[in-house]
Structures are given as structure tokens and as C-alpha cells.
Design an enzyme around this catalytic site. Structure first.
Site, mmCIF file in Angstrom:
data_model
loop_
_atom_site.group_PDB
_atom_site.id
_atom_site.type_symbol
_atom_site.label_atom_id
_atom_site.label_comp_id
_atom_site.label_asym_id
_atom_site.label_seq_id
_atom_site.Cartn_x
_atom_site.Cartn_y
_atom_site.Cartn_z
ATOM 1 N N GLU A 70 0.832 -1.200 0.000
ATOM 2 C CA GLU A 70 0.000 0.000 0.000
ATOM 3 C C GLU A 70 0.870 1.253 0.000
ATOM 4 O O GLU A 70 0.602 2.203 -0.749
ATOM 5 C CB GLU A 70 -0.930 -0.004 1.232
ATOM 6 C CG GLU A 70 -1.861 1.193 1.253
ATOM 7 C CD GLU A 70 -2.589 1.357 2.586
ATOM 8 O OE1 GLU A 70 -3.759 1.765 2.556
ATOM 9 O OE2 GLU A 70 -1.986 1.113 3.653
ATOM 10 N N TRP A 92 -8.669 -1.708 0.201
ATOM 11 C CA TRP A 92 -9.413 -0.546 -0.292
ATOM 12 C C TRP A 92 -10.664 -0.938 -1.086
ATOM 13 O O TRP A 92 -11.394 -0.076 -1.560
ATOM 14 C CB TRP A 92 -8.499 0.319 -1.165
ATOM 15 C CG TRP A 92 -7.621 1.233 -0.367
ATOM 16 C CD1 TRP A 92 -6.325 1.033 0.006
ATOM 17 C CD2 TRP A 92 -7.994 2.518 0.167
ATOM 18 N NE1 TRP A 92 -5.864 2.104 0.742
ATOM 19 C CE2 TRP A 92 -6.874 3.026 0.856
ATOM 20 C CE3 TRP A 92 -9.167 3.276 0.139
ATOM 21 C CZ2 TRP A 92 -6.876 4.260 1.502
ATOM 22 C CZ3 TRP A 92 -9.175 4.510 0.784
ATOM 23 C CH2 TRP A 92 -8.045 4.982 1.444
ATOM 24 N N TYR A 134 -4.790 9.645 -0.698
ATOM 25 C CA TYR A 134 -3.388 9.811 -0.299
ATOM 26 C C TYR A 134 -2.386 10.095 -1.416
ATOM 27 O O TYR A 134 -1.778 11.158 -1.475
ATOM 28 C CB TYR A 134 -2.926 8.567 0.476
ATOM 29 C CG TYR A 134 -3.702 8.307 1.733
ATOM 30 C CD1 TYR A 134 -3.360 8.938 2.926
ATOM 31 C CD2 TYR A 134 -4.783 7.421 1.740
ATOM 32 C CE1 TYR A 134 -4.073 8.702 4.094
ATOM 33 C CE2 TYR A 134 -5.506 7.183 2.901
ATOM 34 C CZ TYR A 134 -5.148 7.824 4.080
ATOM 35 O OH TYR A 134 -5.853 7.594 5.217
ATOM 36 N N CYS A 196 -6.894 9.348 6.982
ATOM 37 C CA CYS A 196 -6.810 9.117 8.428
ATOM 38 C C CYS A 196 -5.383 9.424 8.892
ATOM 39 O O CYS A 196 -5.175 10.260 9.753
ATOM 40 C CB CYS A 196 -7.191 7.677 8.761
ATOM 41 S SG CYS A 196 -8.899 7.282 8.347
ATOM 42 N N ARG A 216 -5.617 11.535 12.332
ATOM 43 C CA ARG A 216 -6.817 12.168 12.896
ATOM 44 C C ARG A 216 -7.779 11.139 13.471
ATOM 45 O O ARG A 216 -8.542 11.411 14.400
ATOM 46 C CB ARG A 216 -7.545 13.006 11.839
ATOM 47 C CG ARG A 216 -8.121 12.166 10.733
ATOM 48 C CD ARG A 216 -9.115 12.866 9.829
ATOM 49 N NE ARG A 216 -9.567 11.904 8.824
ATOM 50 C CZ ARG A 216 -10.616 11.107 8.955
ATOM 51 N NH1 ARG A 216 -11.361 11.139 10.054
ATOM 52 N NH2 ARG A 216 -10.930 10.250 8.005
ATOM 53 N N ASP A 219 -8.415 3.382 14.031
ATOM 54 C CA ASP A 219 -9.010 2.119 14.479
ATOM 55 C C ASP A 219 -7.858 1.334 15.120
ATOM 56 O O ASP A 219 -7.059 0.714 14.438
ATOM 57 C CB ASP A 219 -9.588 1.402 13.253
ATOM 58 C CG ASP A 219 -10.029 -0.025 13.529
ATOM 59 O OD1 ASP A 219 -9.829 -0.504 14.665
ATOM 60 O OD2 ASP A 219 -10.549 -0.662 12.594
#
Length: 314
Positions: A70, A92, A134, A196, A216, A219
Site C-alpha cells: 500500500e 481498499w 493519499y 486518516c 486524525r 481504528d
């Protein structure tokens, strides 16, 4: 006779302590997914990267190659899941799959959807794109140029934050602006999922490169393990490209949460004792930060406890 000095705690203990604290004391709330979480605001964890150390969780198996693939995909600027799916990376897929089901009413399963993404380029173009997530922001942040009459048009080539960062670390190592971010306010609404792990900052200190990530939303049960590996990996890559030693990584979470349907995962994991000291080796120094491949990375001495599965909230 001298008393034995106590062993320093295993690096993973701070993660398990944070997990315990959130599970026992976090604010219980309904979240965007409808699943519900226990949550706190603000947490900091620090890990050394000295001697090739990497903070992989040992209390459960982390599929680090998924995180590595990733990260390499982000650095290409690609925002379509097709290349990931070709590499057997499914993290994703749920977002475009959800959009496709809602738009068409077709009750297609993930395997069939991914097969179509791989086989049909036009289908992938229409249904596999995540919006300007991203990678798009990291290496192609939009720039605008005058188009006459006081108007501006988007430039063909955006700002490559990663290339600029490498140059800045090399030429201005004392800078407090050694960072990149994915949080482009103008484009957040177009993203399948707003970033995130949104802002990465670096510091050169005594020949070492330290890396910090502000996330921000985290999980803690599922996502964190990938995020901390990704931070460690890119810090190591930048250090190698800039002739520095890796120093430490600092992870800062904003809304740090555990999903209520992860009770089994949480209880099982906090009952386990971390052990071992895995290492991340980079086997080659490519000519640029953009030329690494998955085969350049190797994790050694990683002997985790059994995998713990848990559902992802979309």
C-alpha cells in the site's frame, strides 16, 4: 552482589496499555459506520528504529507486506484499486464495492467485483477509482496557473510533496517544515475516505532521521498495526535516500477508538504477552524514493502469535 537491572518493557506494551485504557475508559458513542466505538482524543506512542528495529505487533500476526505494498502504491500517485487488487491487496476494495452496489443494485460479492476490476480496464476506470486520496495529494497536489482574465486553470503537473521533502531533508536538514500531508481541504469531499494518517513530519537530529505521524482517526484494533509499519517504512526509506540513520518514530492519534464489535479481538489481544524483536531490512538502495519494489523489503525475526480476525467497519 549487584541487583540485576530490570528489563525495559517491550515496545508493544505501550500499545496494549492504550488498548486497555480505551476499552475500559473510552467514551462510548455511535460513529459514522453505525457500529459504535469507545474513543479517546489524543494519544502518543514512541518506537526506536535503531539496529533495523520495526514496531510490528507481536501479539497477533500483522501482514506487513500488505502495508508495504500500500505504501509503495501511494508513492506512485495511483488512486485506482486495480494495481492493489492485482497484488492481492484487498484493503481498499470495500469502498468502491459499496458504491457499485448502491449505484447498480447488483448484489455482487467482493471476489467477483475484484475479478471484473482486473479483467476489464474500462470497468476499473469507472468503478475502481477512490477519488484524490493519499497518493494523489502526496505526489500531485493540485497547482493552479493563470489562464487570463483573472481566471486560473489546474496545472498539468501538481506539486510533488515527497520529492520536495527528500530535497529539503538533504539541503535544509534543520528545517521545521519537513512534512507532507494528505488533507487537502478543497478535495476531501471527493475522496472515498478522507485521509486518516494525514500528516507526516520529519526531523534530522545528530545524523538520524526521526519521523512523526499525526493520525486524525485511528481504528486501534485493526488499522494501527499497518499505520505504524507504514510510518516506520517511509522513515527508513527517506533516511536511506538522504544518507541518514533511522532514529525513532512518534505516532500521534487524534480520535483513537476501538469498535464495539471487536470485543473478542480486544480481550484476546490484551491477554497476550508481547515478545521478540523483529527487524526490517532494506536490501537495496534505489536511485530515488520512487523506485523501491516490494522485493527490496525483508522482515526478519518476526514470530508473532496467532492472527486475530475482526470485521472492518466501512
Amino acid at each position: 552482589m549487584h541487583a540485576m537491572s530490570p528489563q525495559p518493557p517491550h515496545y508493544e506494551e505501550q500499545y496494549l496499555d492504550l488498548m486497555r485504557h480505551i476499552w475500559r475508559h473510552g467514551d462510548e458513542r455511535i460513529d459514522r459506520t453505525g457500529v459504535g466505538t469507545r474513543s479517546i482524543l489524543g494519544a502518543t506512542l514512541r518506537f526506536s528504529l535503531a539496529d533495523d528495529a520495526v514496531p510490528l505487533l507481536t501479539t497477533k500476526r500483522v501482514y506487513w507486506k500488505v502495508a508495504a505494498r500500500e505504501m509503495l502504491w501511494f508513492l506512485t500517485g495511483d488512486t485506482n484499486i486495480r494495481e492493489l487488487v492485482k497484488q492481492n491487496v484487498h484493503i481498499w476494495t470495500d469502498w468502491p464495492l459499496d458504491s457499485y452496489r448502491k449505484a447498480t443494485g447488483e448484489d455482487i460479492d467482493r471476489d467477483a467485483f475484484e475479478a471484473r476490476i482486473i479483467e476489464d480496464e474500462a470497468f476499473a476506470r469507472q468503478w475502481g477509482d477512490l477519488g484524490p486520496v493519499y497518493g494523489a495529494q502526496w505526489v500531485n497536489w493540485p497547482r493552479y496557473e493563470p489562464a487570463g482574465d483573472g481566471l486560473f486553470r489546474r496545472a498539468a503537473q501538481g506539486h510533488n510533496q515527497i520529492a520536495a521533502l527528500v530535497d529539503a531533508i538533504r539541503t535544509n536538514p534543520g528545517s521545521r517544515r519537513l512534512l507532507f500531508t494528505g488533507w487537502n481541504v478543497a478535495e476531501v469531499a471527493q475522496m472515498a475516505l478522507p485521509p486518516c494518517h494525514m500528516t507526516y513530519q520529519f526531523q534530522v537530529s545528530d545524523g538520524r532521521l526521526n519521523g512523526l505521524l499525526f493520525q486524525r482517526s485511528c481504528d486501534l484494533g485493526l488499522g494501527f498495526a499497518f499505520n505504524i509499519f507504514g510510518l516506520s517504512m517511509i522513515t527508513r526509506m527517506l533516511a536511506q535516500q538522504c544518507d541518514l540513520e533511522p532514529g525513532e518514530v512518534v505516532w500521534q492519534g487524534g480520535d483513537v477508538h476501538l469498535y464495539l464489535n471487536h470485543a473478542d479481538l480486544v480481550e484476546e489481544q490484551i491477554s497476550r504477552t508481547p515478545a521478540g524483536a523483529p527487524k526490517l531490512r532494506i536490501n537495496r538502495r534505489p536511485s530515488s524514493i520512487f523506485d523501491y519494489g516490494i522485493e527490496d523489503f525483508e522482515v526478519q525475526d518476526y514470530a508473532p502469535q496467532a492472527h486475530i480476525s475482526a470485521p472492518v467497519a466501512v
